[in-house]
Design a protein around this motif. Structure first.
Motif, short mmCIF file in Angstrom:
data_model
loop_
_atom_site.label_atom_id
_atom_site.label_comp_id
_atom_site.label_asym_id
_atom_site.label_seq_id
_atom_site.Cartn_x
_atom_site.Cartn_y
_atom_site.Cartn_z
N ASN B 11 0.82 -1.22 0.00
CA ASN B 11 0.00 0.00 0.00
C ASN B 11 0.86 1.26 0.00
O ASN B 11 0.55 2.24 0.68
CB ASN B 11 -0.94 0.00 1.22
CG ASN B 11 -1.80 -1.25 1.25
OD1 ASN B 11 -2.13 -1.80 0.20
ND2 ASN B 11 -2.13 -1.72 2.44
N GLY B 12 1.96 1.22 -0.73
CA GLY B 12 2.82 2.40 -0.85
C GLY B 12 3.90 2.49 0.22
O GLY B 12 4.82 3.28 0.09
N ASP B 13 3.79 1.70 1.28
CA ASP B 13 4.81 1.73 2.34
C ASP B 13 5.83 0.62 2.11
O ASP B 13 5.44 -0.53 1.87
CB ASP B 13 4.16 1.54 3.72
CG ASP B 13 3.19 2.66 4.06
OD1 ASP B 13 3.43 3.79 3.59
OD2 ASP B 13 2.19 2.39 4.76
N GLU B 14 7.11 0.99 2.24
CA GLU B 14 8.14 -0.01 2.02
C GLU B 14 8.51 -0.70 3.33
O GLU B 14 8.74 -0.04 4.34
CB GLU B 14 9.37 0.68 1.42
CG GLU B 14 10.29 -0.26 0.69
CD GLU B 14 11.45 0.49 0.05
OE1 GLU B 14 11.24 1.10 -1.02
OE2 GLU B 14 12.55 0.46 0.63
N TYR B 15 8.58 -2.02 3.29
CA TYR B 15 8.96 -2.80 4.47
C TYR B 15 10.20 -3.60 4.14
O TYR B 15 10.30 -4.17 3.05
CB TYR B 15 7.85 -3.78 4.87
CG TYR B 15 6.57 -3.13 5.33
CD1 TYR B 15 6.31 -2.93 6.69
CD2 TYR B 15 5.60 -2.72 4.41
CE1 TYR B 15 5.13 -2.34 7.12
CE2 TYR B 15 4.42 -2.13 4.83
CZ TYR B 15 4.18 -1.94 6.18
OH TYR B 15 3.03 -1.36 6.60
N GLU B 16 11.11 -3.68 5.10
CA GLU B 16 12.24 -4.60 4.97
C GLU B 16 11.97 -5.73 5.96
O GLU B 16 11.80 -5.48 7.15
CB GLU B 16 13.55 -3.89 5.29
CG GLU B 16 14.71 -4.52 4.55
CD GLU B 16 15.96 -3.66 4.61
OE1 GLU B 16 16.64 -3.75 5.64
OE2 GLU B 16 16.23 -2.93 3.65
N LEU B 17 11.91 -6.94 5.43
CA LEU B 17 11.44 -8.04 6.26
C LEU B 17 12.36 -9.24 6.14
O LEU B 17 12.88 -9.52 5.04
CB LEU B 17 10.04 -8.48 5.80
CG LEU B 17 8.94 -7.42 5.76
CD1 LEU B 17 7.89 -7.81 4.74
CD2 LEU B 17 8.33 -7.26 7.14
N ALA B 18 12.55 -9.95 7.24
CA ALA B 18 13.25 -11.24 7.18
C ALA B 18 12.17 -12.32 7.11
O ALA B 18 11.41 -12.49 8.06
CB ALA B 18 14.11 -11.42 8.42
N VAL B 19 12.08 -12.98 5.96
CA VAL B 19 11.00 -13.95 5.81
C VAL B 19 11.55 -15.36 5.63
O VAL B 19 12.61 -15.57 5.03
CB VAL B 19 10.08 -13.60 4.60
CG1 VAL B 19 9.43 -12.24 4.79
CG2 VAL B 19 10.83 -13.67 3.29
N ALA B 20 10.82 -16.33 6.15
CA ALA B 20 11.19 -17.73 5.97
C ALA B 20 10.73 -18.16 4.58
O ALA B 20 9.71 -17.69 4.08
CB ALA B 20 10.51 -18.58 7.03
N SER B 62 -2.76 -14.54 -2.34
CA SER B 62 -1.56 -14.38 -1.52
C SER B 62 -1.20 -15.67 -0.79
O SER B 62 -0.08 -15.85 -0.35
CB SER B 62 -1.74 -13.23 -0.52
OG SER B 62 -2.81 -13.48 0.35
N CYS B 63 -2.16 -16.61 -0.69
CA CYS B 63 -1.88 -17.88 -0.01
C CYS B 63 -1.05 -18.81 -0.89
O CYS B 63 -0.49 -19.78 -0.41
CB CYS B 63 -3.17 -18.58 0.41
SG CYS B 63 -4.02 -19.42 -0.94
N LEU B 64 -1.02 -18.55 -2.22
CA LEU B 64 -0.26 -19.41 -3.12
C LEU B 64 0.92 -18.65 -3.73
O LEU B 64 1.38 -18.96 -4.83
CB LEU B 64 -1.15 -19.98 -4.24
CG LEU B 64 -2.19 -21.00 -3.79
CD1 LEU B 64 -2.94 -21.56 -4.99
CD2 LEU B 64 -1.54 -22.16 -3.02
N SER B 65 1.36 -17.60 -3.03
CA SER B 65 2.53 -16.84 -3.48
C SER B 65 3.57 -16.88 -2.37
O SER B 65 3.27 -16.51 -1.24
CB SER B 65 2.14 -15.38 -3.75
OG SER B 65 1.08 -15.32 -4.68
N LEU B 66 4.76 -17.34 -2.68
CA LEU B 66 5.82 -17.34 -1.67
C LEU B 66 6.28 -15.92 -1.43
O LEU B 66 6.54 -15.17 -2.37
CB LEU B 66 7.01 -18.18 -2.15
CG LEU B 66 6.80 -19.69 -2.30
CD1 LEU B 66 8.12 -20.34 -2.73
CD2 LEU B 66 6.29 -20.30 -1.02
N ALA B 67 6.43 -15.55 -0.16
CA ALA B 67 6.86 -14.18 0.17
C ALA B 67 8.21 -13.86 -0.46
O ALA B 67 8.42 -12.76 -0.94
CB ALA B 67 6.90 -14.01 1.69
N VAL B 68 9.11 -14.84 -0.46
CA VAL B 68 10.46 -14.58 -1.01
C VAL B 68 10.40 -14.19 -2.49
O VAL B 68 11.29 -13.51 -3.00
CB VAL B 68 11.43 -15.78 -0.86
CG1 VAL B 68 11.88 -15.92 0.57
CG2 VAL B 68 10.79 -17.06 -1.37
#
Lengths: 327, 165
Positions: B11-20, B62-68
């Motif tokens: 939604n326009g905000d950038e997040y830096e995330l450590a994801v499994a 979004s349930c069938l998309s890997l976050a990485v």
């Protein structure tokens, strides 16, 4: 359902993909879009140690119209992009219809054409939750030499539900496979094996790279029947192609899917239509012949008797449509 | 099997995330970012409650998309479609037409409808059916949902005409 843990490898090029496959071999699974594989992994039907993603390989995502009229579709093209491509709609409407029949719009925005061709076979016994399966005996797909759907079977009869496979076979399409020793091109029909466990000829170190659709003047139709129209696996799907006039065909190709582990070319019915043209009588006979040629029909997802009747009606209606389009 | 650092714009905000690696986009949106408007339903691609919009505005499960796989990409969720503090025309129409029963499917259906209306504000009946076929209302309220989508399309057409004029 949560995914099991795995090591994620993102291939940036085809060479990287092949190298990762050579390294991890049997421990690895290839992911194109993931709409089929991730569901199977969540159900623990597949628990690869390594997941090799092909999503970052630009070469797999092109659709090209080659000078000789061949349409070359990268295996990693989203189904939505295949439908939207002007060359597909204008020249191969049956392929467009088949691609549009896969899943829902949501699934087609994720799933790819190569992924749909490699779609895992399905069966009501095995495609269940992990707990359901644990409470019962294993089968050819898991850890026993047994089939619980056809008790006398000596192999797995899980069903091939790819919608695009019959359309591509009717269009005489080929797939390009890349491996460590180079590339090979095989007809889509020969890509499949009539065995639910090992249902394609893809070697463990090979990748499906592209689909080649020749334009040899065939006209084709695709038809599918599913319990839920907007989003479901086929109870039966059928594609037919015809070159030349309908009353004196130069070539006829009839392909049925979702009745067994591999798409089925209806060669007897093809011969019949070649001999007498697409008359009402010949169409009826071809549809009846197809029904009779089915052999063992598994009681999968729909009763086998229903499936036999469905096959005949699907073929007859599609052939009438094909003939009337041609006239 | 360690975590991987990704940059994701939501939604326009950038997040830096450590994801499994085994976490989906849905897991990350709900559990790491805390945007729980996107719902967890069948988790197998049959129901559409987890629908978000991708970079091209397309409906994505979004349930069938890997976050990485979403490193460096952007996504819009139900929380991000308000326009200047006002509800999106699709949200407003769902309110006005009572296209909500229990409400569980609503975020997914709204994002599916928005994906369609961002492409065309004059959708045919077939196009509406196709766009919504993958988003199931468990209470079977599809008639009101479709009325709301048609009404939202009309509002968006008017807005376009006003902007052009």
């Amino acid at each position: 359902m949560q995914l099991p843990r795995f090591e994620y490898v993102r291939a940036a090029s085809l060479d990287e993909g092949l190298a990762a496959l050579a390294k991890h071999g049997a421990d690895a699974k290839i992911m194109s879009g993931g709409s089929d594989l991730l569901v199977n992994m969540k159900m623990r039907l597949d628990t690869p140690r390594v997941l090799i993603s092909l999503g970052g390989i630009a070469e797999l995502q092109d659709i090209e119209e080659l000078p000789d009229g061949v349409l070359r579709i990268g295996a990693g093209c989203r189904l939505t992009d295949v439908i939207a491509h002007p060359g597909v709609s204008a020249r191969f409407p049956a392929l467009r219809d088949a691609v549009a029949a896969v899943g829902s719009r949501h699934v087609r925005n994720i799933g790819t054409l190569g992924g749909n061709l490699c779609l895992e076979t399905r069966c009501w016994y095995t495609n269940q939750s992990e707990d359901w399966r644990k409470a019962r005996d294993g089968c050819f797909k898991t850890d026993r030499e047994a089939c619980h759907v056809i008790k006398t079977a000596s192999r797995c009869h899980a069903i091939n539900s790819s919608d695009t496979a019959p359309a591509l076979i009717a269009l005489d399409a080929s797939v390009v496979l890349a491996g460590p020793a180079g590339r090979r091109t095989v007809k889509v029909l020969d890509f499949y094996r009539d065995d639910g466990v090992q249902h394609t000829i893809l070697a463990p170190d090979e990748l499906l790279v592209a689909i080649l659709v020749p334009d040899d003047g065939r006209r084709a139709v695709f038809a599918k029947l599913a319990q839920r129209v907007g989003l479901d696996y086929a109870a039966g799907s059928f594609a037919a192609s015809l070159r030349g006039p309908a009353d004196a065909p130069e070539a006829v190709r009839l392909v049925l899917n979702a009745v067994g582990a591999a798409p089925k070319a209806l060669t007897e019915s093809e011969r019949l239509l070649m001999a007498s043209g697409l008359t009402d009588e010949a169409i009826e006979a071809a549809a009846l012949g197809a029904r009779q040629s089915l052999g063992e029909v598994t009681n999968l997802f729909t009763p086998s008797g229903f499936k036999r009747r469905l096959v005949k009606a699907l073929i007859r209606d599609a052939l009438v449509t094909l003939r009337d389009q041609t006239a | 099997m360690g975590k991987q650092l990704i940059t994701l714009t939501v939604n326009g905000d950038e997040y830096e995330l450590a994801v499994a690696s085994h976490h989906t986009l849905l897991d990350v949106l709900r559990n790491q970012i805390g945007l729980t408007g996107t719902k967890r339903g069948c988790t197998a691609g049959s129901c559409g409650v987890c629908t978000v919009n991708g970079e091209r505005g397309e409906a994505i499960l979004s349930c069938l998309s890997l976050a990485v796989e979403w490193d460096g990409r952007s996504v819009t969720t139900i929380e991000g479609i308000r326009q200047g503090g006002e509800l999106h025309p699709v949200q407003q129409a769902f309110l006005e037409y009572g296209a909500v029963q229990c409400g569980f499917c609503t975020p997914g259906v709204v994002m599916s409808a928005k994906a369609l209306l961002d492409v065309t504000t004059s959708p045919s009946e077939d196009q509406i059916n196709e766009a919504l076929a993958g988003a199931i209302c468990r209470c079977t309220g599809h008639i009101k949902i479709k009325k709301a989508v048609r009404a939202a399309a009309a509002v968006m057409r008017d807005n376009e005409a006003r902007d052009d004029g």
